[in-house]
Design an enzyme around this catalytic site. Structure first.
Site, mmCIF file in Angstrom:
data_model
loop_
_atom_site.group_PDB
_atom_site.id
_atom_site.type_symbol
_atom_site.label_atom_id
_atom_site.label_comp_id
_atom_site.label_asym_id
_atom_site.label_seq_id
_atom_site.Cartn_x
_atom_site.Cartn_y
_atom_site.Cartn_z
ATOM 1 N N GLU A 167 0.790 -1.239 0.000
ATOM 2 C CA GLU A 167 0.000 0.000 0.000
ATOM 3 C C GLU A 167 0.820 1.286 0.000
ATOM 4 O O GLU A 167 0.647 2.140 0.876
ATOM 5 C CB GLU A 167 -0.988 -0.007 1.178
ATOM 6 C CG GLU A 167 -1.921 -1.200 1.145
ATOM 7 C CD GLU A 167 -3.089 -1.082 2.117
ATOM 8 O OE1 GLU A 167 -3.157 -0.083 2.863
ATOM 9 O OE2 GLU A 167 -3.951 -1.975 2.119
ATOM 10 N N GLU A 383 -5.410 -8.546 -0.370
ATOM 11 C CA GLU A 383 -6.190 -8.353 0.854
ATOM 12 C C GLU A 383 -7.631 -8.078 0.472
ATOM 13 O O GLU A 383 -7.902 -7.325 -0.461
ATOM 14 C CB GLU A 383 -5.690 -7.151 1.680
ATOM 15 C CG GLU A 383 -4.352 -7.354 2.346
ATOM 16 C CD GLU A 383 -3.923 -6.150 3.193
ATOM 17 O OE1 GLU A 383 -4.800 -5.315 3.540
ATOM 18 O OE2 GLU A 383 -2.729 -6.041 3.493
#
Ligand SMILES: *[C@@H]1O[C@H](CO)[C@@H](O)[C@H](O)[C@H]1NC(C)=O
Ligand SMILES: *[C@@H]1O[C@H](CO)[C@@H](O)[C@H](O)[C@H]1NC(C)=O
Length: 476
Positions: A167, A383
């Site tokens: 991220e 995820e």
């Protein structure tokens, strides 16, 4: 270092919108669960760990909702073996920090788990922050390359899937624009909150250095390890889907800009060797330059794209741009306003976290977008998950009956299956966030993302929620 472990399996059944099973996914499709070292391990002072920027950050007052820290969290540092055994249904994942990686990985062949290892999941050594301001410095590129080299060399015989960064969009903005996460730099709020920083430039510098560090690690792998180890290298990007607020052109354009300023920020350099045109135009001189030489290094430097996808928002044009005038930060450059409702109707039910609305159709649109824009590269959903509130007085039975989580995964998986079977998207894996309840950054212990319940009042005992049995059935 975070790591994702899974066991590869085969077997097939039939899929429809209600019943999800392996059969709805291609042969060799990987299912797993995800976790991160900092959120799981605890043992803050053991194993020569040293402080990370998150240890420093959580000690500053007012940063974490419940005033907690991750000094112990769910103690995975000491309990990983137990967890492997307890959770020995077919997939599982563990989190591992570099100090423990060796031991963890030694266990894997025995447990039949296939590791997906993340090199950087936000816990930069504080020493590097102190020495040269961490990711703001070009020195971080060289140091990351050397660190990656060491990991490839040491663990590459067992790890065949590497994720360089987790991220980067999220931590560039949260760490350097809003200052809400480590290292907590910003210039938008009063100085007592952010002592240093420049919200209009630093996020772009950090992201630029991360891209170059990723490219350097990829290249090092190709030169020194690829032939012998045969592994694959990817990057995990936080990717919301943005749906246009209306049919007006200005809103459709805004939704595209929202994607450019999140996903495109990283994928365009990696596929096309340049930042999206909308970013170049709106950011101007503040956006670092990608030279032809950099461009050559970046293009094609991923074997797969990891997508951390949870939710979808509406996007509309920000005509007035008040945020821009007042805050002058990176987040306002896109001139987009995002909302979770339209005409008084929410886009999807909320989970415990305010940012997490449940919008299963978004994953299909996202997969389709990546296919269309970037030429159908291999994608792994690294995820996907939802949280329940951690309510002190909720009965254990209620907490364990997590039907909302089961519905969430059922609907996201059926839409993902449609993306693969009907739209032809090359999606190769799916990881649930998360194996266990754990420490959720700024939210501390106020939310529970796990398939397994962690009893924080009873020696961190792990207890399977209903979703564990559901996931086992899907995989059978
Ligand atoms: C996708 O999710 C929606 C809910 O957002 C659900 O109604 C629909 O059945 C799902 N589509 C498929 C193809 O499974
Ligand atoms: C807590 O759990 C750990 C791991 O299962 C165990 O080794 C330890 O003995 C337990 N401690 C107590 C006080 O029950």
């Amino acid at each position: 270092m975070g790591i994702i472990l899974i066991l590869s399996c085969i077997i097939g059944l039939v899929v429809n919108a209600e019943v999800i099973s392996r059969g709805g996914f291609p042969n060799g499709f990987t299912f797993g669960t995800a976790s991160s070292a900092y959120q799981f391990e605890g043992a803050v002072n053991e194993g020569n760990k040293g402080d990370s920027i998150w240890d420093t950050f959580t000690r500053r007052p007012g940063r974490i909702m419940d005033f907690s820290n991750a000094d112990t969290t769910v103690d995975q540092y000491h309990r990983f073996k137990v967890t492997i055994k307890e959770a020995s249904y077919e997939l599982r994942k563990l989190d591992i920090l570099s100090r423990k990686l060796r031991t963890h990985l030694r266990c894997l062949p025995l447990s039949g788990i296939k590791p997906y290892a993340t090199l950087y999941h936000w816990d930069l050594p504080q020493a590097l922050e102190d020495r040269y301001n961490g990711w703001l410095s070009k020195q971080s590129i060289e140091d990351f390359e050397r660190y990656a080299y060491t990991c490839f060399k040491t663990f590459g015989d067992r790890v065949k899937y590497w994720i360089t960064f987790n991220e980067p969009h999220g931590f560039s903005l949260q760490g350097y624009d809003t200052g809400l996460q480590a290292p907590g730099r910003c210039s938008i709020i009063a100085h007592m909150f952010c002592r240093k920083g420049k919200s209009s430039t630093e996020p772009y510098i950090v992201a630029h250095n991360i891209l170059l560090a990723h490219g350097a690690a990829f290249q090092t792998y190709q030169i020194h390890f690829k032939d012998r180890q045969g592994g694959l290298i990817g990057i995990a990007l936080d990717a919301k889907w943005y749906e246009s607020f209306s049919h007006k052109d200005e809103d459709t354009d805004a939704a595209q800009r929202a994607l450019d300023f999140s996903l495109g920020w990283f994928l365009d350099p990696l596929f096309f060797g340049k930042y999206p045109l909308s970013m170049q135009t709106l950011i101007g001189q503040r956006l670092p330059e990608i030279t032809p030489e950099m461009s050559q290094r970046l293009v094609g430097s991923v074997d797969f794209i990891g997508l951390n996808h949870y939710t979808t928002l509406y996007a509309r044009n920000d005509r007035i741009r008040i945020r821009k005038l007042v805050l002058q930060d990176a987040s306002s450059d896109s001139a987009v306003i995002t909302t979770s409702s339209r005409g008084g109707v929410v886009i999807g039910k909320k989970a415990a976290s305010n940012w997490l609305h449940i919008v299963p159709w978004g994953i299909r649109k996202l997969a389709r977008y990546v296919k269309d824009i970037y030429g159908n590269p291999p994608v792994i959903i690294t995820e996907n998950g939802m949280d329940d509130p951690n309510r002190p007085f909720m009965s254990l039975n209620t907490a364990l009956q997590d039907d909302k989580r089961i519905r969430y995964h059922r609907d996201y998986l059926s839409n993902l299956s449609a993306a693969i079977r009907i739209d032809g998207c090359d999606v190769r894996g799916y990881f649930i966030w998360s194996l266990l309840d754990n420490w959720e950054w700024n939210s501390g212990y106020t939310v529970r993302f796990g398939l397994y319940y962690v009893d924080y009042r009873n020696n961190l005992t792990r207890i399977p929620k209903a979703s564990v049995q559901w996931f086992k059935d899907v995989l059978r």
